[in-house]
Design a protein around this motif. Structure first.
Motif, PDB file in Angstrom:
ATOM      1  N   GLU A 154     -22.073 -23.196   4.019  1.00 41.48           N
ATOM      2  CA  GLU A 154     -22.332 -24.724   4.418  1.00 41.48           C
ATOM      3  C   GLU A 154     -21.896 -24.192   5.265  1.00 41.48           C
ATOM      4  OE1 GLU A 154     -20.674 -27.456   1.871  1.00 41.48           O
ATOM      5  OE2 GLU A 154     -22.635 -27.234   0.348  1.00 41.48           O
ATOM      6  N   PRO A 155     -22.640 -23.104   6.064  1.00 36.88           N
ATOM      7  CA  PRO A 155     -21.985 -23.403   8.034  1.00 36.88           C
ATOM      8  C   PRO A 155     -22.023 -24.554   8.968  1.00 36.88           C
ATOM      9  CG  PRO A 155     -23.928 -22.207   7.599  1.00 36.88           C
ATOM     10  CD  PRO A 155     -23.138 -22.232   6.207  1.00 36.88           C
ATOM     11  N   ARG A 156     -21.318 -24.539   9.635  1.00 41.39           N
ATOM     12  CA  ARG A 156     -22.212 -26.181  10.501  1.00 41.39           C
ATOM     13  C   ARG A 156     -21.110 -25.731  11.997  1.00 41.39           C
ATOM     14  NH1 ARG A 156     -19.766 -27.126   5.690  1.00 41.39           N
ATOM     15  NH2 ARG A 156     -17.569 -27.859   5.375  1.00 41.39           N
ATOM     16  N   ARG A 157     -21.321 -27.539  12.744  1.00 41.59           N
ATOM     17  CA  ARG A 157     -21.400 -27.532  13.805  1.00 41.59           C
ATOM     18  C   ARG A 157     -20.280 -26.163  14.641  1.00 41.59           C
ATOM     19  NH1 ARG A 157     -18.485 -32.887  13.530  1.00 41.59           N
ATOM     20  NH2 ARG A 157     -17.177 -32.055  15.585  1.00 41.59           N
ATOM     21  N   PRO A 158     -21.210 -25.096  15.125  1.00 44.04           N
ATOM     22  CA  PRO A 158     -21.323 -24.311  15.817  1.00 44.04           C
ATOM     23  C   PRO A 158     -20.186 -24.262  17.661  1.00 44.04           C
ATOM     24  CG  PRO A 158     -23.453 -24.144  15.632  1.00 44.04           C
ATOM     25  CD  PRO A 158     -22.784 -25.188  14.151  1.00 44.04           C
ATOM     26  N   ALA A 159     -19.443 -23.565  17.807  1.00 44.19           N
ATOM     27  CA  ALA A 159     -19.028 -23.280  19.041  1.00 44.19           C
ATOM     28  C   ALA A 159     -18.894 -22.086  19.136  1.00 44.19           C
ATOM     29  CB  ALA A 159     -17.909 -24.018  19.341  1.00 44.19           C
ATOM     30  N   LEU A 160     -19.267 -21.429  20.757  1.00 50.50           N
ATOM     31  CA  LEU A 160     -19.172 -20.079  20.951  1.00 50.50           C
ATOM     32  C   LEU A 160     -18.798 -19.764  22.574  1.00 50.50           C
ATOM     33  CD1 LEU A 160     -21.050 -17.213  21.307  1.00 50.50           C
ATOM     34  CD2 LEU A 160     -23.092 -18.531  21.670  1.00 50.50           C
TER      35      LEU A 160
END
Length: 421
Positions: A154-160
Motif C-alpha cells: 500500500e505505498p503512498r506519499r512518495p518523496a524523491l
C-alpha cells in the motif's frame, strides 16, 4: 515543546556501523529515547548487503561526490544518471486515483507522485479489484521503469531526491516509512509506534512518529541522517508535531501544542505555529503568528512557505486557505500573502514550492479547475497556465525544470501532465 537544541550531528562518528538494518519495533512513550549508532542513509539505501556493510571508500559513500546530483541538491543514485528529458516525457503516465487510509483526517495532502531532475516516482493505478497500486520509478529520459514497492505494501506519499525514494507503507498492519536507493529497500526504525509523512533531501529523511497506536495521539518529529542507527527526535513535547519538510539546511514542521486538544483534526478551534529547526546548530525557533499555520514548504531557497487559516476555519481544512511566504531567517510578522486558494473537493494536495515558482491547483465551487503559478519573490501576480481547460486537476510536484500534476477528463483515468518551468 522540547527541542534537541544541543544535538551534535557528528558526535557519534567514532562508532562502528551495525551489521544490519533493524526492523521497527512497536513502542509506546516509555521507549522514546532510542540508541544512536552509525548507519548513514547513503549506505542504508545504496544497495549494501543487509548482512554486511562495506565501509571502504566509494563514490556513493558519505562525504564523496554523488554519481548524479539531482536538482534538489540531494541523493546519490547508484543507477546510471537519467538521460536528458523534457516535460512532455511525463505526459500520459497513469497514476492512482484512489487513496488507502483515506479515513485519516485530511489524507493524503501529498500527491501519489514526485519528480526530481529526470526521475519520476509514482503510485500506479491499481489492478482490477485492488485498493492500491505499485510504486514505480521512471527515467523520463529513456522511459525505463523499475519497481520500487509492490501494491501489497500500500505505498503512498512518495518523496524523491535523486533516486533516493521514501514513502509510507503498511508493514504487518503498521504504518511505516520505507526508503530505497539503488536496489535496496529498508524500513526506517525509531523509538515510535508507527511513522509517516516522510520528506527527503540529500542524505536525510524527516518524518512524523506516533508514540502510541492512537492515530490522534502524541507525535514527534524525527530526523534520520548519517551517524544514526535509527531516526532520532528533533522536536518532542505535548500534543502533535507534524507535517515536516526538509532542505539541506533546515527542517520545518507544524506544532499543535497550543491547540485545545493538542492535535490536527477537523476542529474549528485548531491552533498551531510553524517551527524551523536549523540542521547545522540543532536549534529550533517558532515562527509565531495569530491563528493557525501548518504544512510548511522549504523548496524556495532561503524562504519558507506555509498554509494559514486566520478567522476562517473551513472543514475540511484544505478546502480554503492562504498561502504565505517569507524569509526563513526573518520574523513571521513579515510573511507575505502569496495567494488565497480554494479546493472544494478531495483529494486535497499541497501547493508546490520549488526554486523561483509557487504553483497550485484551484478548484472553486463555481467554474473550472485551474493550475496557477506565481514567482516566489511575488514580483508578479499569479497567472493561469493555459492548455488544461476542461480537466479535473490534482496537486503539483516540481523539479527545477519540470512540474507534473494529475489531470483527468470526465470519466477518464488520472494521468500526469508535464509542464516546463
Amino acid at each position: 515543546m522540547r527541542f534537541n537544541e544541543d544535538r551534535d550531528p557528528g558526535g557519534e562518528a567514532g562508532r562502528a556501523a551495525p551489521p544490519s538494518f533493524a526492523r521497527p519495533r512497536r513502542q509506546g512513550p516509555s521507549s522514546r529515547r532510542g540508541s544512536s549508532g552509525r548507519l548513514a542513509l547513503a549506505l542504508l539505501v545504496a544497495g549494501c548487503s543487509p548482512a554486511v556493510i562495506d565501509e571502504s571508500p566509494s563514490p556513493a559513500a558519505v562525504g564523496e561526490p554523488p554519481a548524479h546530483l539531482p536538482d534538489g541538491g540531494g541523493g546519490a543514485p547508484t543507477t546510471p544518471s537519467p538521460a536528458a528529458c523534457d516535460a512532455s516525457a511525463a505526459d500520459g503516465v497513469v497514476v492512482s486515483a484512489s487513496y488507502v487510509h483515506a479515513d485519516v483526517p485530511q489524507a493524503p495532502v501529498a500527491p501519489p507522485y514526485a519528480i526530481d531532475g529526470c526521475w519520476l516516482v509514482y503510485v500506479a493505478a491499481p489492478e482490477a479489484g485492488a485498493v492500491s497500486g505499485a510504486l514505480k520509478l521512471r527515467d523520463l529520459g529513456t522511459g525505463d521503469e523499475s519497481l520500487v514497492a509492490p501494491a501489497a505494501e500500500e505505498p503512498r506519499r512518495p518523496a524523491l531526491a535523486g533516486d533516493v525514494v521514501v514513502w509510507e507503507a503498511t508493514e504487518n498492519g503498521t504504518r511505516v516509512v520505507r526508503a530505497r536507493r539503488g536496489g535496496e529497500t529498508r524500513t526506517i526504525p525509531g523509538p515510535f509506534d508507527h511513522a509517516g509523512e516522510p520528506r527527503v533531501a540529500g542524505d536525510a529523511v524527516v518524518l512524523t512518529g506516533w508514540l502510541t497506536a492512537d492515530e490522534a495521539g502524541d507525535t514527534d518529529i524525527f530526523l534520520y541522517e548519517p551517524g544514526q542507527a535509527e531516526a532520532v527526535p528533533i522536536a518532542s513535547g505535548p500534543g502533535q508535531q507534524r507535517f515536516p519538510d526538509i532542505s539541506a539546511t533546515h527542517v520545518a514542521f507544524a506544532d499543535f501544542s497550543e491547540d485545545p486538544d493538542g492535535r490536527f483534526d477537523e476542529d474549528a478551534r485548531d491552533l498551531s505555529d510553524i517551527v524551523v529547526y536549523d540542521r547545522r546548530t540543532g536549534r529550533a525557533a517558532p515562527r509565531s503568528r495569530e491563528g493557525k499555520q501548518a504544512f510548511p514548504m522549504l523548496g524556495a531557497g532561503e524562504k519558507i512557505a506555509y498554509l494559514e487559516w486566520a478567522a476562517v476555519h473551513p472543514e475540511p481544512k484544505l478546502e480554503q486557505f492562504d498561502l504565505r511566504i517569507g524569509d526563513i531567517a526573518a520574523p513571521a510578522s513579515g510573511d507575505a500573502l502569496a495567494a488565497s486558494i480554494e479546493q472544494v473537493s478531495a483529494p486535497y494536495v499541497l501547493p508546490a514550492v520549488r526554486g523561483e515558482l509557487l504553483e497550485w491547483v484551484e478548484r472553486p465551487a463555481d467554474g473550472e479547475a485551474s493550475f496557477r503559478r506565481r514567482p516566489a519573490d511575488l514580483s508578479a501576480p499569479a497567472a493561469e497556465v493555459p492548455g488544461l481547460s476542461g480537466l479535473d486537476l490534482f496537486g503539483p510536484s516540481a523539479s527545477a525544470t519540470i512540474t507534473v500534476l494529475g489531470a483527468r477528463s470526465p470519466g477518464g483515468a488520472l494521468e500526469l501532465r508535464g509542464i516546463a518551468r
